[in-house]
Design an enzyme around this catalytic site. Structure first.
Site, PDB file in Angstrom:
ATOM      1  N   ALA A 125      -1.619  -4.020  -4.327  1.00 15.83           N
ATOM      2  CA  ALA A 125      -1.206  -5.292  -3.727  1.00 15.83           C
ATOM      3  C   ALA A 125      -2.020  -6.459  -4.278  1.00 15.83           C
ATOM      4  O   ALA A 125      -1.506  -7.543  -4.495  1.00 15.83           O
ATOM      5  CB  ALA A 125      -1.367  -5.210  -2.216  1.00 15.83           C
ATOM      6  N   LYS A 126      -3.292  -6.179  -4.544  1.00 11.59           N
ATOM      7  CA  LYS A 126      -4.171  -7.262  -5.004  1.00 11.59           C
ATOM      8  C   LYS A 126      -3.728  -7.855  -6.335  1.00 11.59           C
ATOM      9  O   LYS A 126      -3.856  -9.048  -6.561  1.00 11.59           O
ATOM     10  CB  LYS A 126      -5.604  -6.729  -5.126  1.00 11.59           C
ATOM     11  CG  LYS A 126      -6.608  -7.820  -5.440  1.00 11.59           C
ATOM     12  CD  LYS A 126      -8.026  -7.282  -5.409  1.00 11.59           C
ATOM     13  CE  LYS A 126      -9.001  -8.285  -6.012  1.00 11.59           C
ATOM     14  NZ  LYS A 126      -9.578  -9.198  -5.072  1.00 11.59           N
TER      15      LYS A 126
END
Lengths: 243, 530
Positions: A125-126
Site C-alpha cells: 500500500a505504501k
C-alpha cells in the site's frame, strides 16, 4: 551526423575507467595482459592506476584510458513510446464500471531471488516515491506471496486465487537463472491453459519491456517504474481484453 | 541479559524499561517452551540418528535417516523415538547402528516383526550406550578442534564476515581463500535456493546450485579443510558459517557440530514468516538445534534484519528489538550462553532522510547496550543499494564506522555491487579494504564518547526500547504462537496448524526416550546470568 563518445573534461576525449580481475597472480605478465585487453576493447592510452593481489592466483586492475569508439546518434533507435498514465481515480472507476468485481493480482519473486524490495514497492500500500502501491487501489485484490516462490507453487496460487494478473519480480542475476525462471513460469501458465486468461507482467532492474515481450510476458517494467505505471498498464490491458 | 548497574552502557537506558523487557522476554520464552516440551519432530529424530554418526543415502539419493524415520512412522512406532527402535533392531540383529538403519531402510528387516517397544530397561540401556559413545566421540572431536584453534590467533573484533555463493563448492573455496588472505575472518557459504524447504539434507559434494551452494556434510568438510589450510597459512583462525534453518534445521545443526562449523544462522521466526514453515514444527526444531549448537560452542546468529527489509526501517525498528529480546531468552532456555547468542540487526533506514545516520547509530548502540555479553551481527545496507557502486561504497563506509564505533562483533560486509549479482572476487577485496580502514583508524573511537543527557540518539533509543516493550506486552498476553497467527510480525499471519512441515510434528509417547535430551546442555545459564 552526430557522434557520441565518453567525456571526461574535453569534448571527445573518450575518458573511461574499467576494473576487473584476472585468474592469474599479479606480475608483469598479468599487468601486460590487462593492458592488452584494454587495447582490444578499443581503449587507447590505457594506464593501470591500481593493482592488487587477490589472495592466491588472482589479481585486480583499475585502468583509465581513452575510448576510441564512437557512435552515430542517428543510427540509434529506441522504442520508448510511453503509454499515457490513467490516474488512480479513473482506474478504479473504469474497472468498477466494466467488471463490477475486484481484480485479483498475485505477485512474487520466483526461484532463488530473495529480493522483495521492487515487488513490495509496486504492491504494498505504501508504494514507492510517493506513488501508492496496488494494494491501495480498491479495485485490486493483491496477494503478495513474497520471495523465493518456486514457479510451480506460483502457478498453484494463480489457479487457487483465480488470478487475473500475475506479477513476478526478478533481480539477482546469477548465470542467467532469472531468465530461466521467467520462461519456466510462462511455460507452466501456457501448459495449464491459462495464457489467454491472465495478464503476465515481470519486473526488475535489469528487465526491459523488450526482454519481457521476448520471454512471452505481456508487459515488463525496469528500474524506477512506478506502481501507477503498472496499475495503468493492467487497467488498459483488462479493458482491451474485455472489448 | 542487559547491563549490570556498574556499567550502564553509553545510552544509560532507563532501568524500569530494561527490567520490564527482561521479564516479558523470559515469560514469552517460558510459554513457548511449555508448549513444545512434549513434542518432537521427524527432523529431530533424524538429527538424533545423525548424532550417532549415521550417514549416506540410497541410490536415489534419499538419506538413510529419512527412510528409517519414515519406516518408524508408518509402523506407528515413532512416538517411542527412533533411537529406541534402532536400539531394538541392533539388539535383535547384533548389527551396528549404520547397518541396522540401512537394512530396515531396504526392507530387509521389517519393524512390525519386532517385539513391541515398551521401553524395557535393557533396550534403554543399549540406547544409552549408543548415545554415550557418540557423545564421547563428538566431545573428543570438539576438544581436538579446540586444540587446533588454540594454536592460532583468533583475530580482532569486529570480525569481518563475507559470503561466497558460486554454486560450486570448489569455486567457493577459491573465493573464500582469497577473502581470508585479504583479511576476512568469517566465511559464509550461502545455501542453494530454497534448500530450507527441503525436508532432508542433500548428499555429496556439489558443483551446481542456484543462488548458492548446497549445504551437505561433504561440502561442509571441503570448505572446512580449505579454511583450516588458510588459517594455518595466515596464523589467524578463519570461521565457517552455514544456515541452520528450514525444515531440516536440527540435522544441519548436527552436521555443523560434526564438521566443525563456528557460526550458524538460526532463527525460527524468519522461517515462519518468510518461508511459511509451521510454527510448532520449527520452534520445536529450533529448541533441539540450539542445544546441539550449544554443545558445539557454535555461535547462533538471528535474522532480525529481515523484519525491516520490506517495511519502513525507522518506523519499525522496535520490532527488531522485541524480536531480539525474545530470541535471546529462547536461546538461553535452550542452553546457549550469552556469548553464543549473536543477535542480528541491520543498517536499512532510508539514507535520504535527515539524521538517518544518527538513527542508525542509536539503534546499533541500543542493541549493544541491551546485550553487552553477546556478539552482535550487524548487517549492511541492501535496500538503498542501487547499482551506483560508488555511492554504495559511501553507505558501506557509514555502516562500517557505526559497526566499529558501537563494538558490533560480527560485521557482515556490504558489497558495492549489492543488488547486482552475488559478489565477485574484487567486490570482496574492496569491501574488506573499506572495513579494515575503519577497524584500524577508528577502532578506539568508542572509548572517547559520552552522550549528553539530552542527546537525540539517546532519546531515539529509549523511544525504540519503550515501543519494543509495548509490543512484547502484546505478544506476552497472546503468546508467541497466537501473535504469529494474528500477524503481529511483518503483518504476515501464520496459524500454528498450517504451514510447511506441520505433518512432521508429533506428541512424544509415554515411552518416548532419547538419551541426547539429557546429554545435551539445557537451560544452564538462565538464573546465573546477570
Amino acid at each position: 551526423m552526430m557522434f557520441l563518445k565518453p567525456y571526461g573534461d574535453t569534448l571527445n576525449d573518450g575518458a573511461i575507467q574499467i576494473s576487473f580481475s584476472l585468474p592469474h597472480p599479479l606480475n608483469e605478465t598479468s599487468k601486460k595482459v590487462s593492458l592488452e585487453l584494454a587495447l582490444k576493447m578499443g581503449i587507447a592510452n590505457p594506464k593501470i592506476t591500481f593493482t592488487q593481489e587477490l589472495g592466491e592466483g588472482f589479481s585486480f586492475f583499475i585502468i583509465y584510458g581513452n575510448l576510441s569508439h564512437e557512435i552515430d546518434i542517428d543510427s540509434i533507435k529506441t522504442s520508448k513510446v510511453k503509454e499515457p498514465i490513467i490516474d488512480y481515480w479513473d482506474i478504479n472507476r473504469l474497472i468498477e464500471e466494466k467488471f463490477n468485481r475486484k481484480i485479483v493480482i498475485v505477485g512474487a519473486t520466483i526461484g532463488s531471488d530473495a529480493h522483495t524490495v521492487g515487488l513490495d514497492a509496486i504492491l504494498s500500500a505504501k508504494g514507492y516515491a510517493g506513488d501508492v502501491g496496488l494494494e491501495r487501489y480498491p479495485v485490486f485484490q493483491v496477494h503478495n506471496l513474497g520471495s523465493q516462490i518456486l514457479p510451480e507453487l506460483l502457478l498453484e496460487k494463480i489457479m487457487d486465487k483465480q488470478a487475473d494478473v500475475v506479477l513476478v519480480s526478478q533481480v539477482v542475476t546469477q548465470k542467467n537463472i532469472h531468465i530461466h525462471n521467467l520462461t519456466q513460469l510462462v511455460e507452466l501458465i501456457e501448459g495449464a491453459g491459462l495464457r489467454d486468461h491472465i495478464i503476465t507482467i515481470c519486473g526488475g532492474p535489469y528487465l526491459s519491456k523488450e526482454l519481457a515481450l521476448e520471454l512471452g510476458y505481456d508487459g515488463g517494467f525496469g528500474a524506477h517504474s512506478l506502481p501507477s505505471e503498472v496499475a495503468s498498464f493492467i487497467a488498459r490491458r483488462l479493458l482491451e481484453k474485455s472489448k | 541479559m542487559f547491563n549490570s548497574p556498574v556499567d550502564s552502557g553509553i545510552l544509560n537506558l532507563p532501568r524500569d524499561s530494561i527490567n520490564e523487557a527482561r521479564y516479558l522476554g523470559k515469560s514469552i520464552a517460558s510459554a513457548v517452551h511449555n508448549k513444545i516440551k512434549d513434542l518432537s519432530t521427524l527432523s529431530i529424530e533424524r538429527a538424533s540418528l545423525r548424532m550417532l554418526g549415521i550417514r549416506g543415502a540410497n541410490q536415489e539419493g534419499t538419506p538413510w535417516v529419512n527412510i528409517f524415520t519414515e519406516k518408524c512412522l508408518s509402523a506407528n512406532l515413532i512416538q517411542n523415538g527412533v533411537l529406541m527402535i534402532l536400539a531394538q533392531v541392533c539388539k535383535h540383529t547384533s548389527m551396528n547402528p549404520q547397518q541396522a538403519v540401512e537394512m530396515v531402510s531396504e526392507n530387509r528387516i521389517h519393524l512390525n516383526d519386532l517385539i513391541e517397544v515398551n521401553g524395557s530397561k535393557e533396550i534403554k540401556k543399549l540406547c544409552d550406550e549408543l548415545a554415550n559413545k557418540a557423545y564421547q566421540n563428538l566431545s573428543n572431536k570438539k576438544k581436538e578442534r579446540l586444540n587446533f584453534i588454540n594454536t592460532l590467533s583468533s583475530g580482532t573484533k569486529p570480525y569481518l564476515y563475507v559470503i561466497v555463493a558460486t554454486g560450486n563448492i570448489y569455486e567457493d573455496v577459491k573465493q573464500a581463500k582469497s577473502a581470508a588472505l585479504l583479511g576476512a575472518d568469517i566465511i559464509a557459504v550461502i545455501r542453494t535456493t530454497a534448500q530450507s524447504l527441503l525436508d532432508y539434507i542433500p548428499q555429496g559434494i556439489t558443483t551446481e546450485g542456484f543462488g548458492g551452494t548446497a549445504a551437505t556434510q561433504e561440502n561442509f568438510a571441503v570448505m572446512r579443510e580449505a579454511l583450516d589450510e588458510v588459517s594455518q597459512k595466515t596464523g589467524r583462525y578463519i570461521r565457517l558459517v552455514n544456515y541452520c534453518s528450514g525444515l531440516a534445521m536440527p540435522e544441519i545443526a548436527t552436521l555443523g557440530l560434526i564438521e566443525g562449523l563456528d557460526i550458524m544462522v538460526n532463527d525460527a521466526v524468519y522461517g515462519i514468516l518468510f518461508r511459511d514453515i509451521n510454527s510448532l514444527r520449527t520452534l520445536t526444531d529450533q529448541e533441539f538445534s540450539r542445544r546441539i549448537l550449544s554443545f558445539g560452542d557454535i555461535i547462533i546468529v538471528t535474522g532480525e534484519d529481515n523484519l525491516i527489509k520490506t517495511v519502513d526501517a525507522k518506523e519499525m525498528a522496535h520490532t527488531v528489538t522485541a524480536s531480539q529480546i525474545i530470541n535471546y531468552y529462547l536461546a538461553l532456555k535452550s542452553g546457549l550462553k550469552p556469548g553464543l547468542i549473536g543477535l542480528g540487526h541491520a543498517f536499512e533506514m532510508d539514507p535520504s532522510e535527515s539524521d538517518s545516520f544518527l538513527h542508525e547509530l542509536a539503534q546499533a548502540w541500543l542493541v549493544r547496550d541491551l546485550f553487552p555479553q553477546s556478539p552482535i551481527k550487524y548487517m549492511p545496507p541492501t535496500r538503498y543499494m542501487t547499482g551506483n557502486i560508488f555511492r554504495g561504497m559511501v553507505l558501506n563506509a557509514a555502516f562500517n564506522l557505526i559497526g566499529v564505533l558501537t563494538n558490533q562483533e560480527i560485521l557482515l560486509l556490504g558489497m558495492p555491487t549489492e543488488a547486482l549479482h552475488t559478489p565477485f572476487i574484487q567486490d570482496r577485496f574492496l569491501s574488506i579494504e573499506n572495513a579494515l580502514y575503519f577497524k584500524n583508524a577508528a577502532g578506539n573511537l568508542s572509548n572517547e564518547f559520552t552522550l549528553k543527557e539530552s542527546s537525540l540518539m539517546r532519546k531515539r533509543a529509549i523511544e525504540v526500547l519503550n515501543k519494543a516493550v509495548n509490543l512484547l506486552k502484546v505478544i506476552n498476553q497472546k503468546g508467541l504462537f497466537n501473535a504469529l497467527a494474528e500477524g503481529t510480525f511483518a503483518s504476515i499471519k501464520r496459524p500454528e496448524n498450517m504451514g510447511r512441515g506441520f505433518a512432521g510434528v508429533f506428541v512424544k509417547g509415554s515411552s518416548y526416550y532419547n538419551p541426547f535430551l539429557s546429554l545435551l546442555p539445557d537451560n544452564a545459564t538462565d538464573e546465573t546470568e546477570a
